[in-house]
Design a protein around this motif. Structure first.
Motif, short mmCIF file in Angstrom:
data_model
loop_
_atom_site.label_atom_id
_atom_site.label_comp_id
_atom_site.label_asym_id
_atom_site.label_seq_id
_atom_site.Cartn_x
_atom_site.Cartn_y
_atom_site.Cartn_z
N ASN A 1 -4.76 -18.79 6.95
CA ASN A 1 -5.40 -17.53 7.34
C ASN A 1 -4.58 -16.83 8.42
N TYR A 2 -3.97 -17.61 9.31
CA TYR A 2 -3.18 -16.99 10.38
C TYR A 2 -1.87 -16.44 9.84
N VAL A 3 -1.37 -17.00 8.75
CA VAL A 3 -0.21 -16.41 8.09
C VAL A 3 -0.60 -15.01 7.60
N ALA A 4 -1.78 -14.91 6.99
CA ALA A 4 -2.26 -13.60 6.53
C ALA A 4 -2.40 -12.62 7.68
N VAL A 5 -2.91 -13.08 8.81
CA VAL A 5 -3.09 -12.21 9.98
C VAL A 5 -1.73 -11.73 10.50
N VAL A 6 -0.77 -12.64 10.59
CA VAL A 6 0.56 -12.27 11.10
C VAL A 6 1.21 -11.25 10.18
N SER B 1 10.03 5.73 1.57
CA SER B 1 9.11 5.20 0.57
C SER B 1 9.32 3.71 0.34
N ALA B 2 10.55 3.23 0.46
CA ALA B 2 10.79 1.79 0.29
C ALA B 2 10.04 0.99 1.36
N LEU B 3 10.00 1.49 2.57
CA LEU B 3 9.26 0.83 3.65
C LEU B 3 7.77 0.86 3.34
N ALA B 4 7.26 2.02 3.00
CA ALA B 4 5.82 2.16 2.74
C ALA B 4 5.37 1.24 1.62
N TRP B 5 6.09 1.24 0.50
CA TRP B 5 5.66 0.45 -0.65
C TRP B 5 5.82 -1.05 -0.42
N SER B 6 6.91 -1.45 0.24
CA SER B 6 7.10 -2.89 0.50
C SER B 6 6.05 -3.40 1.49
N MET B 7 5.74 -2.62 2.51
CA MET B 7 4.73 -3.04 3.47
C MET B 7 3.33 -3.03 2.85
N ALA C 1 -0.92 -8.57 -0.35
CA ALA C 1 -0.73 -10.03 -0.43
C ALA C 1 -1.47 -10.74 0.70
N SER C 2 -1.44 -10.18 1.91
CA SER C 2 -2.14 -10.81 3.03
C SER C 2 -3.65 -10.80 2.81
N GLN C 3 -4.16 -9.73 2.22
CA GLN C 3 -5.60 -9.68 1.92
C GLN C 3 -5.96 -10.73 0.87
N GLU D 1 -0.19 -9.23 7.92
CA GLU D 1 -0.90 -7.95 7.96
C GLU D 1 -0.66 -7.22 9.27
N GLY D 2 -0.56 -7.95 10.36
CA GLY D 2 -0.40 -7.34 11.68
C GLY D 2 0.87 -6.53 11.83
N PHE D 3 1.94 -6.95 11.18
CA PHE D 3 3.14 -6.10 11.24
C PHE D 3 3.24 -5.18 10.04
N ALA D 4 2.74 -5.61 8.87
CA ALA D 4 2.90 -4.80 7.66
C ALA D 4 2.01 -3.57 7.63
N LEU D 5 0.75 -3.71 8.04
CA LEU D 5 -0.17 -2.57 7.96
C LEU D 5 0.34 -1.36 8.75
N PRO D 6 0.70 -1.50 10.02
CA PRO D 6 1.22 -0.32 10.72
C PRO D 6 2.52 0.22 10.11
N LEU D 7 3.34 -0.68 9.59
CA LEU D 7 4.63 -0.24 9.05
C LEU D 7 4.50 0.48 7.71
N VAL D 8 3.33 0.43 7.08
CA VAL D 8 3.12 1.24 5.87
C VAL D 8 3.37 2.70 6.21
N HIS D 9 3.08 3.09 7.45
CA HIS D 9 3.36 4.47 7.88
C HIS D 9 4.29 4.50 9.09
N ALA D 10 5.21 3.54 9.15
CA ALA D 10 6.25 3.49 10.18
C ALA D 10 5.71 3.51 11.61
#
Length: 181
Positions: free
Chosen positions: A125-130, A72-78, A84-86, A132-141
């Motif tokens: 905008n590219y900071v947001a993309v970077v 859950s710590a991974l899911a919530w932090s990601m 934040a990226s959005q 989101e690109g790693f955080a979105l998938p990691l919401v569900h590992a």
């Protein structure tokens, strides 16, 4: 609601957000072209579309196929990073206004924007993309998707930023820069 179902809803919502971006982008690109806007980097654009679509599809496919245990710590932090990226992405869109789109189009004679997040970073905008690109998938590992997207996106951004910098170099300096010259 299971975490996998909640993750699916999240990815679908990001997909809907992407459609909203495309609507804004098409409208803004037409505005720029009507004012003599010049597009650069058309060659890398199809790869960008495939990569960003692949992020959403890959994250869902990996989550459903692997069905990983998600701390859950991974899911919530990601999830916090995704939100934040959005927020950063839409701050960029609002700051650039009609000049924002998913392509590299510059309108001759318009100085680069140096307000909002652009007064802090050249390419926020590219900071947001970077992020989101790693955080979105990691919401569900979905770490495979996160790693593959991040590596491919790094190559794409190297090309994209060079293209954008070259296009922006054709514009007059921003007002603050002009007063320093």
């Amino acid at each position: 609601m299971t975490t996998l179902l909640a993750f699916t809803v999240l990815v679908l919502l990001v997909g809907v957000e992407r459609v909203a971006e495309l609507v804004v982008s098409v409208r803004n690109a037409a505005w720029s072209r009507e004012r003599g806007g010049v597009e650069s980097g058309q060659g890398h654009f199809p790869f960008m579309v495939v990569l960003h679509t692949g992020l959403l599809v890959g994250a869902l496919a990996e989550a459903w196929l692997r069905r990983p245990d998600v701390p859950s710590a991974l899911a919530w932090s990601m999830l916090a990073l995704v939100v934040a990226s959005q927020a950063l992405r839409w701050w960029c869109i609002a700051t650039l206004g009609r000049r924002w789109n998913t392509r590299v189009i510059v309108v001759p004679g318009l100085a680069p924007v140096r307000s909002g997040p652009y007064r802090l970073l050249s390419h926020p905008n590219y900071v947001a993309v970077v992020v989101e690109g790693f955080a979105l998938p990691l919401v569900h590992a979905a770490w495979i998707t996160a790693v593959v997207f991040t590596v491919l996106n790094a190559g794409l951004l190297a090309v994209r930023i060079r293209t954008e910098e070259a296009a922006l170099a054709t514009l007059p300096p921003a007002p603050a820069e002009a007063s320093r010259a």
